[in-house]
Design an enzyme around this catalytic site. Structure first.
Site, PDB file in Angstrom:
ATOM      1  CE  LYS A 127      -4.431   1.077   0.290  1.00 39.81           C
ATOM      2  NZ  LYS A 127      -5.664   0.409  -0.147  1.00 39.81           N
ATOM      3  CG  ASP A 167      -7.328   3.619  -0.364  1.00 41.71           C
ATOM      4  OD1 ASP A 167      -7.748   2.467  -0.215  1.00 41.71           O
ATOM      5  OD2 ASP A 167      -7.399   4.470   0.544  1.00 41.71           O
TER       6      ASP A 167
HETATM    7  P1  NDP Z   1     -12.895   8.191  -2.207  1.00 39.61           P
HETATM    8  O1  NDP Z   1     -11.806   9.181  -2.027  1.00 39.61           O
HETATM    9  O2  NDP Z   1     -13.484   7.979  -3.536  1.00 39.61           O
HETATM   10  O3  NDP Z   1     -14.113   8.529  -1.211  1.00 39.61           O
HETATM   11  C1  NDP Z   1     -13.920   8.605   0.167  1.00 39.61           C
HETATM   12  C2  NDP Z   1     -15.234   9.057   0.815  1.00 39.61           C
HETATM   13  O4  NDP Z   1     -15.117   8.908   2.223  1.00 39.61           O
HETATM   14  C3  NDP Z   1     -15.546  10.503   0.550  1.00 39.61           C
HETATM   15  O5  NDP Z   1     -16.930  10.696   0.547  1.00 39.61           O
HETATM   16  C4  NDP Z   1     -14.895  11.208   1.753  1.00 39.61           C
HETATM   17  O6  NDP Z   1     -15.499  12.442   2.081  1.00 39.61           O
HETATM   18  C5  NDP Z   1     -15.147  10.201   2.853  1.00 39.61           C
HETATM   19  N1  NDP Z   1     -14.047  10.288   3.828  1.00 39.61           N
HETATM   20  C6  NDP Z   1     -12.743   9.978   3.622  1.00 39.61           C
HETATM   21  N2  NDP Z   1     -12.009  10.208   4.720  1.00 39.61           N
HETATM   22  C7  NDP Z   1     -12.867  10.684   5.638  1.00 39.61           C
HETATM   23  C8  NDP Z   1     -12.738  11.095   6.970  1.00 39.61           C
HETATM   24  N3  NDP Z   1     -11.532  11.071   7.601  1.00 39.61           N
HETATM   25  N4  NDP Z   1     -13.845  11.500   7.613  1.00 39.61           N
HETATM   26  C9  NDP Z   1     -15.060  11.527   6.997  1.00 39.61           C
HETATM   27  N5  NDP Z   1     -15.257  11.143   5.715  1.00 39.61           N
HETATM   28  C10 NDP Z   1     -14.179  10.731   5.057  1.00 39.61           C
HETATM   29  O7  NDP Z   1     -12.302   6.809  -1.601  1.00 39.61           O
HETATM   30  P2  NDP Z   1     -12.798   5.323  -1.870  1.00 39.61           P
HETATM   31  O8  NDP Z   1     -14.260   5.288  -2.033  1.00 39.61           O
HETATM   32  O9  NDP Z   1     -11.925   4.741  -2.901  1.00 39.61           O
HETATM   33  O10 NDP Z   1     -12.378   4.615  -0.500  1.00 39.61           O
HETATM   34  C11 NDP Z   1     -13.267   4.543   0.624  1.00 39.61           C
HETATM   35  C12 NDP Z   1     -12.817   3.437   1.556  1.00 39.61           C
HETATM   36  O11 NDP Z   1     -12.839   2.179   0.844  1.00 39.61           O
HETATM   37  C13 NDP Z   1     -11.400   3.540   2.127  1.00 39.61           C
HETATM   38  O12 NDP Z   1     -11.371   2.998   3.421  1.00 39.61           O
HETATM   39  C14 NDP Z   1     -10.583   2.656   1.198  1.00 39.61           C
HETATM   40  O13 NDP Z   1      -9.406   2.187   1.813  1.00 39.61           O
HETATM   41  C15 NDP Z   1     -11.576   1.532   0.959  1.00 39.61           C
HETATM   42  N6  NDP Z   1     -11.333   0.724  -0.219  1.00 39.61           N
HETATM   43  C16 NDP Z   1     -11.282   1.281  -1.464  1.00 39.61           C
HETATM   44  C17 NDP Z   1     -11.087   0.502  -2.578  1.00 39.61           C
HETATM   45  C18 NDP Z   1     -11.141   1.043  -3.951  1.00 39.61           C
HETATM   46  O14 NDP Z   1     -11.146   0.228  -4.900  1.00 39.61           O
HETATM   47  N7  NDP Z   1     -11.214   2.323  -4.160  1.00 39.61           N
HETATM   48  C19 NDP Z   1     -10.837  -0.952  -2.439  1.00 39.61           C
HETATM   49  C20 NDP Z   1     -11.004  -1.464  -1.099  1.00 39.61           C
HETATM   50  C21 NDP Z   1     -11.221  -0.642  -0.042  1.00 39.61           C
HETATM   51  P3  NDP Z   1     -14.730  13.806   1.710  1.00 39.61           P
HETATM   52  O15 NDP Z   1     -14.721  13.850   0.210  1.00 39.61           O
HETATM   53  O16 NDP Z   1     -15.534  14.868   2.343  1.00 39.61           O
HETATM   54  O17 NDP Z   1     -13.348  13.661   2.298  1.00 39.61           O
END
Ligand code: NDP
Length: 447
Positions: A127, A167
């Site tokens: 990662k 991510d």
């Molecule tokens: P994105 O950046 O596309 O979206 C993240 C979302 O979560 C946004 O709505 C963001 O809001 C919110 N968010 C992030 N950090 C915080 C925080 N500290 N507090 C509150 N809201 C938060 O990321 P992904 O959808 O790709 O990833 C989301 C999760 O899924 C993560 O845990 C990631 O590790 C996991 N994941 C992702 C994969 C992938 O293929 N993308 C695969 C497997 C797991 P805002 O925009 O306001 O920050």
């Protein structure tokens, strides 16, 4: 409670990795599950497999200098932790978020080892990321940052070495700029070096949708195992990024009603069900905040600023934002509100206290290692298509994803049964993932 031998290994992890609390939490969760495996497999302890798994094979930290639109110099920190390559090239995404530091990258890399093992595909665990915050930055700034990041990272990665993906904060736009710079520096069109690419330049169908779709498929399997389904169920999804949006899409197709989702500014409640096209327009095209959704959707939809989405009662919860977002208190509120199932779209979104509340209440709890493995599994399918210079249809790719999720679900249940913990997907996922990696490490000798 930790098995005595594991307790001393855990103390050593704390001592060797001070201050990295998320990493400690991720290690502890795995160690709590694998005690019974050591009884059956003394060879793992003799070869110090667990001590070796807890120590990354390689950790890279680098400076990322870039110029913002005002011509000012900005400095960020870049990371890549190459954790374990027993099963294949290191594989795992890049996170760009101001909270990123070594402890976050190590927790994510550690989880990735077992998740990737669980998929049954030939991928190791790694990662990376940076404390760069893409929010509010222009496309040009994001491009200059990505180019500078890759100018160092390129020497450490390759289709047979280490294959990053997206991510938090790293989506199609960032992957495009990263791949473009890699191609330019190396003078090679090495498509398999990164996944999550656009369809125009070597990306795979369903990769964008895979984590969210896969999580919905996993929850559907858990519900089916209990003789029920998504049909008419009230669902809450946290986040509104890549994982959340495509979880909402698939849950809706499977008959569920998603009434709320969130971002870091608050949550929206839409009792008629989230309007997905509007959400995609606001989040994917305009990169705007969720209050815009409520304003445009009109009557029936409300934006609740600065509040916790887990206050909204639901039957299925799909945390898809970030780590430790569901506390023990949130879990108790959800259980009291009639919760039946949880599918973790995010990595480690439930605290240990929250997991205990869910398991004690008999909720079907799908941990991230299993429930969100569809993303990395489809990345492995993207690598496979790149290697054979082929591209599969959307329907075929989605069918493969569904088969993989169903297989992971069944193996979690079978393994949990085998170890006398029926219905415990946390134990099933940790033990199955661990055994696959441990067996490969044993076979490869002390390296
Ligand atoms: P994105 O950046 O596309 O979206 C993240 C979302 O979560 C946004 O709505 C963001 O809001 C919110 N968010 C992030 N950090 C915080 C925080 N500290 N507090 C509150 N809201 C938060 O990321 P992904 O959808 O790709 O990833 C989301 C999760 O899924 C993560 O845990 C990631 O590790 C996991 N994941 C992702 C994969 C992938 O293929 N993308 C695969 C497997 C797991 P805002 O925009 O306001 O920050």
């Amino acid at each position: 409670m930790l098995h005595e031998k594991l307790s001393s290994i855990y103390d050593n992890v704390l001592r060797r990795n001070p201050g990295e609390i998320e990493f400690h939490q991720a290690v502890r969760e795995v160690l709590e599950s694998i005690g019974p495996v050591l009884g059956k497999h003394p060879e793992y302890a003799e070869s110090k497999i667990i001590e070796r798994i807890c120590e990354p094979e390689r950790q890279i930290i680098f400076r990322v200098p870039w110029l913002d639109d005002r011509g000012e110099v900005q400095i960020n920190r870049g990371f890549r932790v190459e954790f374990n390559s027993a099963l294949g090239p290191y594989k795992g995404g890049l996170r760009f978020h101001p909270s990123v530091y070594l402890g976050i990258v190590k927790f994510l890399g550690f989880e990735q080892i077992f998740k990737n093992g669980l998929t049954g595909l030939p991928i190791g665990g790694g990662k990376g990321g940076s404390d760069f915050d893409p929010k509010g930055r222009s496309d040009r700034e994001v491009m200059r940052f990505c180019q500078s990041f890759m100018t160092e990272l390129y020497r450490h990665i390759g289709e047979y070495t280490d294959v990053p993906a997206g991510d938090i904060g790293v989506g199609g736009r960032e992957v495009g700029y990263l791949f473009g710079q890699y191609k330019r520096i190396t003078n090679r069109y090495e498509s398999g070096v990164i996944t999550g690419k656009g369809l125009a330049y070597g990306g795979a169908q369903v990769r964008k949708e895979a984590t969210g779709y896969g999580c919905a498929f996993f929850v559907e399997e858990m519900l089916k195992a209990r003789g029920t389904s998504f049909d008419g169920r009230r669902v809450v999804v946290s986040g509104s990024g890549n994982v959340a949006v495509y979880s909402i899409e698939k849950v809706t197709q499977l008959g569920g009603l998603v009434v709320a989702c969130s971002d870091s500014s608050g949550y929206i409640l839409d009792e008629k069900g989230i309007d997905l096209e509007l959400l995609k327009q606001i989040k994917e095209v305009e990169r705007a905040r969720l209050d815009v959704y409520a304003a445009r959707r009109g009557e029936g939809a409300t934006f609740v600023p600065d509040r916790n989405v887990w206050d909204v009662p639901c039957e299925v919860a799909m945390p898809s934002a970030t780590q430790n977002e569901i506390t023990g208190k949130d879990a108790a509120t959800l259980v009291a509100g009639g919760l039946v199932a949880v599918g973790e779209g995010a990595n480690m979104p439930t605290t240990p206290e929250g997991i205990k509340v869910f398991l004690d209440a008999g909720v079907a709890f799908g941990p991230g290692k299993a429930a969100n493995a569809g993303g990395v599994a489809t990345s492995a399918l993207e690598m496979q298509q790149n290697a054979s210079r082929d591209s599969w249809t959307f329907e075929f790719s989605e069918h493969r994803l569904q088969e993989i999720m169903s297989d992971i679900h069944d193996r979690c249940l079978q393994t949990a049964d085998e170890y006398g913990m029926p219905g415990n997907y946390v134990a099933g996922a940790n033990i199955d993932g661990f055994r696959r990696v441990a067996d490969a490490m044993l076979a490869l000798g002390l390296i």
